[in-house]
Design an enzyme around this catalytic site. Structure first.
Site, PDB file in Angstrom:
ATOM      1  CD  GLN A   1       0.871  -8.644  -2.470  1.00 32.35           C
ATOM      2  OE1 GLN A   1       1.927  -9.140  -3.232  1.00 32.35           O
ATOM      3  NE2 GLN A   1      -0.171  -8.478  -3.100  1.00 32.35           N
TER       4      GLN A   1
ATOM      5  CG  ASP B   1      -1.767  -1.124   1.228  1.00 31.68           C
ATOM      6  OD1 ASP B   1      -2.296  -1.656   0.127  1.00 31.68           O
ATOM      7  OD2 ASP B   1      -1.893  -1.953   2.269  1.00 31.68           O
TER       8      ASP B   1
ATOM      9  N   GLY C   1      -3.996  -4.220  -4.387  1.00 28.84           N
ATOM     10  CA  GLY C   1      -4.986  -3.349  -4.690  1.00 28.84           C
ATOM     11  C   GLY C   1      -4.522  -2.079  -5.028  1.00 28.84           C
TER      12      GLY C   1
ATOM     13  CE  LYS D   1       3.363  -2.367  -4.509  1.00 25.13           C
ATOM     14  NZ  LYS D   1       2.876  -2.006  -3.159  1.00 25.13           N
TER      15      LYS D   1
HETATM   16  P1  IMP Z   1      -2.575 -12.804   1.407  1.00 22.09           P
HETATM   17  O1  IMP Z   1      -1.776 -12.045   0.319  1.00 22.09           O
HETATM   18  O2  IMP Z   1      -4.034 -12.556   1.103  1.00 22.09           O
HETATM   19  O3  IMP Z   1      -2.205 -14.128   1.880  1.00 22.09           O
HETATM   20  O4  IMP Z   1      -2.340 -11.885   2.733  1.00 22.09           O
HETATM   21  C1  IMP Z   1      -1.183 -12.217   3.658  1.00 22.09           C
HETATM   22  C2  IMP Z   1      -0.713 -10.743   4.212  1.00 22.09           C
HETATM   23  O5  IMP Z   1      -0.329  -9.800   3.173  1.00 22.09           O
HETATM   24  C3  IMP Z   1      -2.038 -10.390   5.036  1.00 22.09           C
HETATM   25  O6  IMP Z   1      -1.229  -9.649   6.059  1.00 22.09           O
HETATM   26  C4  IMP Z   1      -2.540  -9.202   4.046  1.00 22.09           C
HETATM   27  O7  IMP Z   1      -3.195  -8.072   4.679  1.00 22.09           O
HETATM   28  C5  IMP Z   1      -0.932  -8.838   3.511  1.00 22.09           C
HETATM   29  N1  IMP Z   1      -1.443  -8.268   2.133  1.00 22.09           N
HETATM   30  C6  IMP Z   1      -1.667  -8.782   0.896  1.00 22.09           C
HETATM   31  N2  IMP Z   1      -1.468  -8.200  -0.426  1.00 22.09           N
HETATM   32  C7  IMP Z   1      -1.570  -7.011   0.384  1.00 22.09           C
HETATM   33  C8  IMP Z   1      -1.669  -5.748  -0.306  1.00 22.09           C
HETATM   34  O8  IMP Z   1      -1.690  -5.513  -1.409  1.00 22.09           O
HETATM   35  N3  IMP Z   1      -1.359  -4.574   0.564  1.00 22.09           N
HETATM   36  C9  IMP Z   1      -1.008  -4.810   1.996  1.00 22.09           C
HETATM   37  N4  IMP Z   1      -1.308  -5.806   2.671  1.00 22.09           N
HETATM   38  C10 IMP Z   1      -1.131  -7.107   1.759  1.00 22.09           C
END
Ligand code: IMP
Length: 425
Positions: free
Chosen positions: A217, A13, A40, A16
């Site tokens: 991420q 977040d 996102g 990017k």
């Molecule tokens: P997952 O990627 O859905 O398995 O989530 C694993 C961890 O990564 C969690 O803490 C999510 O909140 C975090 N996470 C995954 N994608 C994002 C992102 O695009 N922005 C911020 N946190 C993310």
């Protein structure tokens, strides 16, 4: 021309999407190398806001090719919905390409993700619930289904039904006939977008065109280098762009680390500089810190330079893009974490997991609006001092500063590698 990597240097977040959108003006290809629709990415152009989850942010700027690379995991239904929404909003998606090597996220991955989170109870990771972890598990277990398999639906069905026993054994009640029927329908829409993206990228590089590798991420969510187990399941650092798209280090010229002027985190896991007070609330409100994918309020805190220096090291960051500087405009005093107390020995993620207590340097705020600043000189003195402090601590120059969501609210420093009109194609 070569590859520019755009990497999140915190917990995701960082903004990017808009930095990629901005840099896309000088590129022919923008490629996502990892993750899936857990990301996102928001791009705002005039009164339109585009929320992208798997399609690369370059699609809005209209780059020649938008690649969803071999290192990603793709949810077919979600991709179809995203393509439709973009088309509905007048964005041409005809050159969005999905690598035939990318793995698919299927409905049972989503169910597995959710049930694993339920089982973890209080220790839940706070995943986005998109099935990311289970899809990557299938990839390394060599039981995944790839986008390229959709080119032969008969074989794709066979591969899907071969999973029946394993899915049931994990307690997931899912009707694979329904999954197969949906997949067949989605395949009709997706197949024209599937191609060999490795040769596409190399052809573009040979033609002397710029390729932007768009990170998803952040570095502290990287499966190896992040705050494990509170991480995502992909390689989010610069090395992941190489293995996730298929080129070597010699093709990379710049690694741009995108950093929010403060720190946020969504989901579970340790966060040394988190502010559970009015200042944290002020950051959240001023920065509109709510997840694009899940709508969850983000945890907010002061900038952690110890973690940023680590991110600079593990990514080989050459330049920084600082985003959301304007969010700090109203703070009388700004703290920055410059050390941790009593962390013992070990890598940074272990220090953080052991409850690292931040040591802060306090800096005077600037108490002036920065949203209209268009050059370095337009920024208030204390804002420039803040940015210079970051540069000198991590040893990397700040090339871009964003002071609002609009395209023209990005300040480009004189020696920024790309982005000034004179230097783009
Ligand atoms: P997952 O990627 O859905 O398995 O989530 C694993 C961890 O990564 C969690 O803490 C999510 O909140 C975090 N996470 C995954 N994608 C994002 C992102 O695009 N922005 C911020 N946190 C993310």
């Amino acid at each position: 021309m070569a590859v520019t990597l755009v990497i999140g240097a915190q917990w995701g977040d960082e903004g990017k999407g808009r930095i990629v959108d901005f840099l896309s003006r000088g590129a022919h290809v923008v490629a996502r190398f990892g993750g899936g629709s857990n990301a996102g990415h928001t791009v705002r152009v005039g009164d339109k806001t585009y929320k992208l989850r798997i399609v690369p942010s370059g699609v809005v700027a209209g780059v020649d090719h938008c690649v969803i690379g071999p290192g990603t995991v793709v949810a077919p239904g979600q991709l179809v919905a995203e393509l439709d929404t973009l088309e509905f909003n007048g964005v041409d998606t005809s050159r969005v390409w999905v690598s035939d090597l990318a793995h698919l996220i299927l409905p049972y991955h989503v169910e597995l993700d959710k049930s694993a989170e339920r089982e973890r109870g209080e220790d839940a990771l706070g995943t986005t619930g998109n099935g990311i972890g289970p899809a990557y598990v299938d990839r390394v277990a060599r039981t995944g289904i790839r986008a390229g398999d959709l080119l032969d639906m008969h074989r794709a069905r066979q591969a899907l039904f071969a999973r029946t026993h394993a899915i049931r054994a994990q307690g997931i009640a899912i009707n694979l006939d329904v999954v197969a029927a949906e997949l067949e329908e989605q395949a009709e829409r997706i197949v024209p977008h599937i191609r060999d993206t490795v040769s596409l990228i190399h052809g573009e590089l040979q033609a002397g065109h710029r390729v932007i590798a768009e990170g998803a991420q952040g570095s502290l969510l990287d499966v190896n280098f992040g705050t494990y187990p509170y991480v995502t399941s992909s390689v989010t650092v610069a090395g992941g762009a190489l293995s996730g798209l298929g080129f070597g280090p010699k093709d990379v010229d710049y690694v741009i680390g995108v950093v929010k002027a403060y720190q946020t985190r969504v989901g579970g896991g340790p966060f040394p500089t988190e502010l559970a007070d009015k200042e944290g609330d002020e950051l959240r409100e001023r920065g509109a810190e709510f997840g694009v994918v899940t709508g969850r309020p983000r945890r907010c805190g002061w900038l952690d330079l110890v973690a940023l220096r680590y991110a600079v090291q593990i990514n080989g960051i050459t330049h920084l893009a600082i985003t959301k500087l304007d969010v700090l405009d109203t703070f009388y005093q700004i703290s920055v974490c410059t050390a941790y107390e009593d962390t013992g020995k070990g890598s940074l993620p272990f220090a953080i997991a052991r409850g690292a207590r931040p040591v802060y340097d306090a800096m005077p705020g600037w108490l002036k609006t920065t949203v209209a600043a268009r050059s370095w000189e337009d920024l208030p003195f204390n804002a420039r001092e803040y940015l210079k402090f970051i540069e000198s601590y991590v040893g990397v120059p700040v090339a871009y500063v964003s002071v609002g969501p609009e395209r023209n609210q990005i300040i480009v420093r004189q020696d920024a590698p790309i982005g000034s009109a004179a230097r783009v194609r």
